[in-house]
Design a protein around this motif. Sequence first.
Motif, PDB file in Angstrom:
ATOM      1  N   ASP A   1       0.692  -0.983   0.012  1.00 31.54           N
ATOM      2  CA  ASP A   1       0.095   0.112   0.023  1.00 31.54           C
ATOM      3  C   ASP A   1       0.933   1.460   0.022  1.00 31.54           C
ATOM      4  OD1 ASP A   1      -1.890   2.063   0.456  1.00 31.54           O
ATOM      5  OD2 ASP A   1      -3.201   0.834   1.671  1.00 31.54           O
ATOM      6  N   ALA A   2       1.128   1.645  -1.198  1.00 32.77           N
ATOM      7  CA  ALA A   2       2.169   2.991  -1.375  1.00 32.77           C
ATOM      8  C   ALA A   2       1.691   4.083  -0.740  1.00 32.77           C
ATOM      9  CB  ALA A   2       2.748   3.069  -2.900  1.00 32.77           C
ATOM     10  N   PRO A   3       0.554   4.442  -0.839  1.00 33.16           N
ATOM     11  CA  PRO A   3      -0.226   5.789  -0.507  1.00 33.16           C
ATOM     12  C   PRO A   3       0.009   5.771   1.224  1.00 33.16           C
ATOM     13  CG  PRO A   3      -1.570   4.937  -2.323  1.00 33.16           C
ATOM     14  CD  PRO A   3      -0.842   3.747  -2.089  1.00 33.16           C
ATOM     15  N   LEU A   4      -0.538   4.523   1.812  1.00 33.29           N
ATOM     16  CA  LEU A   4      -0.506   4.518   3.174  1.00 33.29           C
ATOM     17  C   LEU A   4       0.798   4.512   3.791  1.00 33.29           C
ATOM     18  CD1 LEU A   4      -1.775   4.169   5.660  1.00 33.29           C
ATOM     19  CD2 LEU A   4      -2.233   1.881   5.637  1.00 33.29           C
ATOM     20  N   THR A   5       2.051   4.050   3.120  1.00 26.32           N
ATOM     21  CA  THR A   5       3.356   4.056   3.256  1.00 26.32           C
ATOM     22  C   THR A   5       3.796   5.437   3.135  1.00 26.32           C
ATOM     23  OG1 THR A   5       3.794   1.894   2.231  1.00 26.32           O
ATOM     24  CG2 THR A   5       5.858   3.241   2.672  1.00 26.32           C
ATOM     25  N   ALA A   6       3.279   6.143   2.242  1.00 27.63           N
ATOM     26  CA  ALA A   6       3.698   7.550   2.128  1.00 27.63           C
ATOM     27  C   ALA A   6       2.982   8.366   3.319  1.00 27.63           C
ATOM     28  CB  ALA A   6       3.326   8.191   0.853  1.00 27.63           C
ATOM     29  N   MET A   7       1.836   8.110   3.897  1.00 23.46           N
ATOM     30  CA  MET A   7       1.371   8.847   4.866  1.00 23.46           C
ATOM     31  C   MET A   7       2.109   8.601   6.144  1.00 23.46           C
ATOM     32  SD  MET A   7      -1.071  10.796   5.835  1.00 23.46           S
ATOM     33  CE  MET A   7      -2.101  11.277   7.288  1.00 23.46           C
ATOM     34  N   ILE A   8       2.424   7.533   6.235  1.00 25.10           N
ATOM     35  CA  ILE A   8       3.210   7.260   7.543  1.00 25.10           C
ATOM     36  C   ILE A   8       4.723   7.838   7.373  1.00 25.10           C
ATOM     37  CG2 ILE A   8       4.440   5.395   8.957  1.00 25.10           C
ATOM     38  CD1 ILE A   8       2.218   3.392   8.022  1.00 25.10           C
ATOM     39  N   ARG A   9       5.087   8.009   6.392  1.00 24.60           N
ATOM     40  CA  ARG A   9       6.249   8.683   6.425  1.00 24.60           C
ATOM     41  C   ARG A   9       6.232  10.447   6.324  1.00 24.60           C
ATOM     42  NH1 ARG A   9       8.737   4.715   1.554  1.00 24.60           N
ATOM     43  NH2 ARG A   9       9.576   3.221   3.043  1.00 24.60           N
ATOM     44  N   TYR A  10       4.894  10.686   5.906  1.00 23.24           N
ATOM     45  CA  TYR A  10       4.631  11.952   6.168  1.00 23.24           C
ATOM     46  C   TYR A  10       4.543  12.265   7.611  1.00 23.24           C
ATOM     47  CZ  TYR A  10       1.065  15.667   6.824  1.00 23.24           C
ATOM     48  OH  TYR A  10       0.606  16.940   7.211  1.00 23.24           O
ATOM     49  N   SER A  11       3.860  11.256   8.463  1.00 27.49           N
ATOM     50  CA  SER A  11       3.570  11.340   9.835  1.00 27.49           C
ATOM     51  C   SER A  11       5.172  11.681  10.590  1.00 27.49           C
ATOM     52  CB  SER A  11       2.862  10.370  10.498  1.00 27.49           C
ATOM     53  OG  SER A  11       1.621  10.330   9.599  1.00 27.49           O
ATOM     54  N   GLN A  12       6.029  10.843  10.115  1.00 23.51           N
ATOM     55  CA  GLN A  12       7.379  10.828  10.678  1.00 23.51           C
ATOM     56  C   GLN A  12       7.961  12.189  10.234  1.00 23.51           C
ATOM     57  OE1 GLN A  12       8.684   7.186   8.501  1.00 23.51           O
ATOM     58  NE2 GLN A  12       9.024   6.079  10.480  1.00 23.51           N
ATOM     59  N   ALA A  13       7.912  12.675   9.136  1.00 24.08           N
ATOM     60  CA  ALA A  13       8.275  13.737   8.686  1.00 24.08           C
ATOM     61  C   ALA A  13       7.729  14.977   9.642  1.00 24.08           C
ATOM     62  CB  ALA A  13       8.123  14.308   7.349  1.00 24.08           C
ATOM     63  N   LYS A  14       6.417  15.099   9.855  1.00 26.37           N
ATOM     64  CA  LYS A  14       6.063  15.970  10.794  1.00 26.37           C
ATOM     65  C   LYS A  14       6.610  16.015  12.137  1.00 26.37           C
ATOM     66  CE  LYS A  14       2.582  18.328   9.888  1.00 26.37           C
ATOM     67  NZ  LYS A  14       2.763  19.891   9.538  1.00 26.37           N
ATOM     68  N   GLN A  15       6.823  14.685  12.591  1.00 26.31           N
ATOM     69  CA  GLN A  15       7.475  14.739  13.727  1.00 26.31           C
ATOM     70  C   GLN A  15       8.896  15.342  13.801  1.00 26.31           C
ATOM     71  OE1 GLN A  15       8.478  10.671  15.155  1.00 26.31           O
ATOM     72  NE2 GLN A  15       8.628  11.392  17.489  1.00 26.31           N
ATOM     73  N   LEU A  16       9.748  14.954  12.522  1.00 26.21           N
ATOM     74  CA  LEU A  16      11.112  15.519  12.641  1.00 26.21           C
ATOM     75  C   LEU A  16      10.809  17.240  12.443  1.00 26.21           C
ATOM     76  CD1 LEU A  16      12.476  13.167  10.058  1.00 26.21           C
ATOM     77  CD2 LEU A  16      13.405  13.418  12.518  1.00 26.21           C
ATOM     78  N   GLN A  17       9.763  17.737  11.734  1.00 28.35           N
ATOM     79  CA  GLN A  17       9.642  18.845  11.613  1.00 28.35           C
ATOM     80  C   GLN A  17       9.197  19.562  13.124  1.00 28.35           C
ATOM     81  OE1 GLN A  17       6.603  19.417   8.641  1.00 28.35           O
ATOM     82  NE2 GLN A  17       7.914  19.680   7.036  1.00 28.35           N
ATOM     83  N   HIS A  18       8.494  18.962  13.950  1.00 26.59           N
ATOM     84  CA  HIS A  18       8.276  19.746  15.009  1.00 26.59           C
ATOM     85  C   HIS A  18       9.617  19.544  15.948  1.00 26.59           C
ATOM     86  CE1 HIS A  18       5.864  20.431  18.707  1.00 26.59           C
ATOM     87  NE2 HIS A  18       6.624  19.588  19.271  1.00 26.59           N
ATOM     88  N   LEU A  19      10.438  18.616  15.664  1.00 27.29           N
ATOM     89  CA  LEU A  19      11.678  18.470  16.453  1.00 27.29           C
ATOM     90  C   LEU A  19      12.706  19.347  15.947  1.00 27.29           C
ATOM     91  CD1 LEU A  19      11.664  14.824  17.587  1.00 27.29           C
ATOM     92  CD2 LEU A  19      11.009  16.697  18.996  1.00 27.29           C
ATOM     93  N   ARG A  20      12.407  20.317  14.700  1.00 25.92           N
ATOM     94  CA  ARG A  20      13.360  21.053  14.018  1.00 25.92           C
ATOM     95  C   ARG A  20      14.557  20.344  13.464  1.00 25.92           C
ATOM     96  NH1 ARG A  20      13.489  26.725  17.566  1.00 25.92           N
ATOM     97  NH2 ARG A  20      11.271  26.813  17.767  1.00 25.92           N
ATOM     98  N   HIS A  21      13.951  19.085  13.046  1.00 21.87           N
ATOM     99  CA  HIS A  21      15.193  18.309  12.174  1.00 21.87           C
ATOM    100  C   HIS A  21      14.482  18.446  10.749  1.00 21.87           C
ATOM    101  CE1 HIS A  21      16.896  17.238  16.057  1.00 21.87           C
ATOM    102  NE2 HIS A  21      15.990  16.578  16.133  1.00 21.87           N
ATOM    103  N   ASN A  22      14.693  19.515   9.953  1.00 23.45           N
ATOM    104  CA  ASN A  22      14.094  19.580   8.586  1.00 23.45           C
ATOM    105  C   ASN A  22      14.810  18.960   7.541  1.00 23.45           C
ATOM    106  OD1 ASN A  22      11.432  21.395   8.785  1.00 23.45           O
ATOM    107  ND2 ASN A  22      12.935  22.674  10.088  1.00 23.45           N
TER     108      ASN A  22
END
Length: 482
Positions: A273-294
Motif C-alpha cells: 500500500d504505497a499511499p499508506l506508506t507515504a502517509m506514515i512517512r509524512y507523519s514521521q516527517a511531521k515529527q521531525l519538523q516539530h523537533l526542528r530536524h528539517n
Amino acid sequence: MTRANCPRCGGRLARDNDSGRCAPCQAAERDRLSMPPEVPASFWSHPPMRAALVERHLGRVIRAYRHHPYHGRAALPQAVVAGWLGVTQAQLSRIENGPPLAHLDRLSHWATLLKVPAEHLWFDLAGGRGGSKRKSTPQPIPAVEGPDENRRMLLAGIAAVAAGAGLLCGSTVSQSRRIGTADVARLHAILDLYRSVDYECGGGALYREVARFAESVYRMLDWSHSASLTPQLVAAVAAARQLAGWTALDAGRHADAQRHFVAGERAAVAANDAPLTAMIRYSQAKQLQHLRHNRDALAALQLAHGQLGSQATPAVKALLLGAEAASHAALGDHQTAERSLGEASIQFERIDAEREPRWMAFYDRGELLAQYGRVYRDKARQDKKYGSAAVRFVTDAIDTFGPGNLRSSVLNEVGLCSAFFLADEPEQALNVGRRVLHQAQSVSSSRVIDRVANLRRDLARHRELPEVGAFAHDLTILGVGR
C-alpha cells in the motif's frame, strides 16, 4: 409523447421545457444557493429517502435529498448543498459516502437546516425539538466539546463499539471465530471514529486507547482468515499503527510515536500500500519538523514521494509537497518552497475525493493554505514585507476549517498570532494571542502547547511594549513558555 408534470407543484410542463420544473417553481427556488427550499411533507416519503432514514446515516439522507425528483431532473450539485452546510464539496462527498456521523451537534444542526421532520429522526434535535424517544433506540455518542469527562465518555463509547464488534483481543469468543471482510470494514470504521476525536480534541486525550486498539488489530493477524484477506488486514494494522503514532506525537510521546511509525511502515510495505506508506512517512516527517530536524524531514518526504509510483493520488502528492515546502522554507530555501507550494496547488485542484484513501479525509484546502501561511511566516522572519501575506494565508486557512477540525484551527490561530507580530501589528497579535491562550487549554495536544511557547520568538521585536511584555509573562505563568 406524453407531457410531463412538474415534480414540485404537479403542474403540466410545456413541451419545450427540458429543465424538469415549471417556470414559477424555477423562480421560487432561485435562492437555493443560499438556503434549502421549503419541501412538502410527501418529500420525506420518497423511497430512497425513507431507506436512508431507516439506515440512520445522515450522509445518505443528504444524498437522497440532493437526488430527490422534487428538485427536477438534475440532482442538486454537491457544491450547492455543501454551501448550505458550511463544508467543502470534498467534505460533503466524504460525509455522503463515509461512515455514519456520530457527532450529535452536527447531526442536529444539519437536520434542522434541511428541515427534516423530527418524527423521522433517530436522535433529539438541539433545543428540544426531537422525535418520540424509544427506550430501545441507541443514542449517538455526544460530540467532544466539553470537559475531560465528556471525552472519557466518548472514548469509552468507541471502545464499547469495538468490543461489541469483537475487535478487541482478550476474548476467547472473539479469537475463536474467523475474520471476514466485514470485520476489516469495522476496523476502519473504528479508526475513523478515533480520527474524528483526534481532529477535535488532540492526541493526548486518546493515545492510550488508540495504542491499545492498534495492538489488538496487530494480534488479529493470528486469527483465522482467508489468505486473500491478509493484505487488507495487514493494511488495517498499518493504518492503526499510523494513528497510534500520530496521537503519540500529539501527546508529546516521541519515542512511542517513532515505534508505532516504524511498525506501521513495515506493515504498509508488506501490504503493498504505497499511499499508506507515504502517509506514515509524512507523519514521521511531521515529527521531525516539530523537533526542528528539517533536513531529515525532507529526506523522509522525498523518499515517500519517490516510492509512490502508479499508486500516487493527487491528495497524497499535494500533502507531501506542502510538507516539503514547509521544510524548505524553514531551511531558508524560499524559492524551492514556493515551487513546491505551486506544485501542491496544482495537485490539489485534481483531487477527486471519491478516489482518495479514506484516511485522507482530513486533507482540505485549509490544510494547503496552512502550509502557505507557514512558508510565508518563515519568509517574513527575514523580510517583514511578507508578513501581510502570511496573515492573509493563515486567516483563509482558519476560515476554511470546519467545526470538526478544532486542533488545526487552534494551531493556525497560533500561526496567525505569529503572523501579526511579524507584520508589525502587535495589537492584532495580542487579540489573537489571548484567544489562543484560552483555546490551548481545550485541546489535549502537546504540539499546540509547544507552538504557543514558540510565540516568544516572534513577539521579541515588540517586547518593549508593556502589553506584549505582559503577554509573554502570561505564557510563562501558564507553564507554556518554559
